[in-house]
Enzyme design. Sequence first.
Site, PDB file in Angstrom:
ATOM      1  N   LYS A 118      -4.473   9.856  11.634  1.00  0.00           N
ATOM      2  CA  LYS A 118      -3.939   9.272  10.871  1.00  0.00           C
ATOM      3  C   LYS A 118      -2.123   9.703  10.680  1.00  0.00           C
ATOM      4  O   LYS A 118      -2.278  10.589  10.266  1.00  0.00           O
ATOM      5  CB  LYS A 118      -4.768   9.211   9.616  1.00  0.00           C
ATOM      6  CG  LYS A 118      -5.804   8.200   9.297  1.00  0.00           C
ATOM      7  CD  LYS A 118      -5.625   7.271   9.759  1.00  0.00           C
ATOM      8  CE  LYS A 118      -7.059   6.622   9.697  1.00  0.00           C
ATOM      9  NZ  LYS A 118      -7.129   4.874   9.426  1.00  0.00           N
ATOM     10  N   LYS A 225     -12.954  -5.512  12.906  1.00  0.00           N
ATOM     11  CA  LYS A 225     -14.279  -4.417  12.046  1.00  0.00           C
ATOM     12  C   LYS A 225     -15.296  -5.994  11.693  1.00  0.00           C
ATOM     13  O   LYS A 225     -15.061  -6.536  10.744  1.00  0.00           O
ATOM     14  CB  LYS A 225     -13.918  -3.739  10.440  1.00  0.00           C
ATOM     15  CG  LYS A 225     -12.883  -2.686  10.948  1.00  0.00           C
ATOM     16  CD  LYS A 225     -12.415  -2.042   9.557  1.00  0.00           C
ATOM     17  CE  LYS A 225     -11.476  -0.797  10.161  1.00  0.00           C
ATOM     18  NZ  LYS A 225     -10.508  -0.646  10.577  1.00  0.00           N
TER      19      LYS A 225
END
Length: 347
Positions: A118, A225
Amino acid sequence: MATPHHAPPAHTLPTLADLLGSASVVSLPLHTRFRGVDAREAVILRGPEGATEFSPFVEYDDVEALAWLAGAIDFGWTTPPPPLRDRIAVNATLPAVGPSEVAAVLDRYPGCRTIKVKVAERGQTLDDDIARVREARAYLGTSGRIRLDANGGWNVDEAEHAIHALAEFDLEYVEQPCASVDDLWEIRQRVKYMGIPVAADESVRKVEDPLEVARRGAADVLVIKAQPLGGIHSALDIVERAGLPVVVSSALDTSIGIAMGAHLAASIPNLEYDCGLATAALLAADVTAEPLVPVDGSIAVTRPVLDESLVQKSLATAERDAWWRDRLSRVYGLLTEFSDTKGRHCA
């Protein structure tokens, strides 16, 4: 109004009473703060096909949560497609931690040879990102793969500067460096000569038309997703029509939601990249005695059995339970409205 890309047919929808009667609202602590939270809340539902999960992030409105409920119902009330594989190779996920914490986080992903780092975290700097990625590369050595996830946190110029600064760490791809499809297209043109692919996540799951990014040539890879795209069947339709390589990822789900993603990944014929389905390792508690955490760099394609004693230990407060049940009821109303409209249009 935005709608799930392929909601289950109206006749397969369970009643609201069925959903609420089967629901448990849980709050699971995290090992490390992630997405600005220390605990993950989710509604666990019990359907005829097995346990399923409704867990849109709390900041999402009811319209955005609509596809998540369609996805939960799809997994709990519809038989998944036959799997093409029984295990899914997965990446480690490294939150925006300091360099001294990197090894402890990555040790929870045994055997994983890909790390998603991240970056562009609010309140941090590019120097923070460089230090984190450098430590991740040192942890892996020269043979592993590093991918970055900026969650749309850079503008085009910032993204170009950051990618140049981080390229020395041999990047597999950069996920959602910029927020808009226009900016994704622009940054892809700017860094194409470097051979670093651009992946799209939010530009697939948070937009009215999930295929726009593919049609515009704004990404080399799609991150998909299951729950936010309306379920396994809807996501498979998007994959087929997009015609791009995909990475199946999770949304900080419990092992029940991870299983939904694993069944999606198992149904995709060509799965070129390690998938982002190891995020159960970020949870300090789960709802099954056999959580879907990586073993030798992969997870099994299975439906975990709920451990009711673990569910009871993780129940949310009465206030949060009421908040989620009210939310589920409102979103269900939108879903039935959409299903009725779709049925009339198809009549």
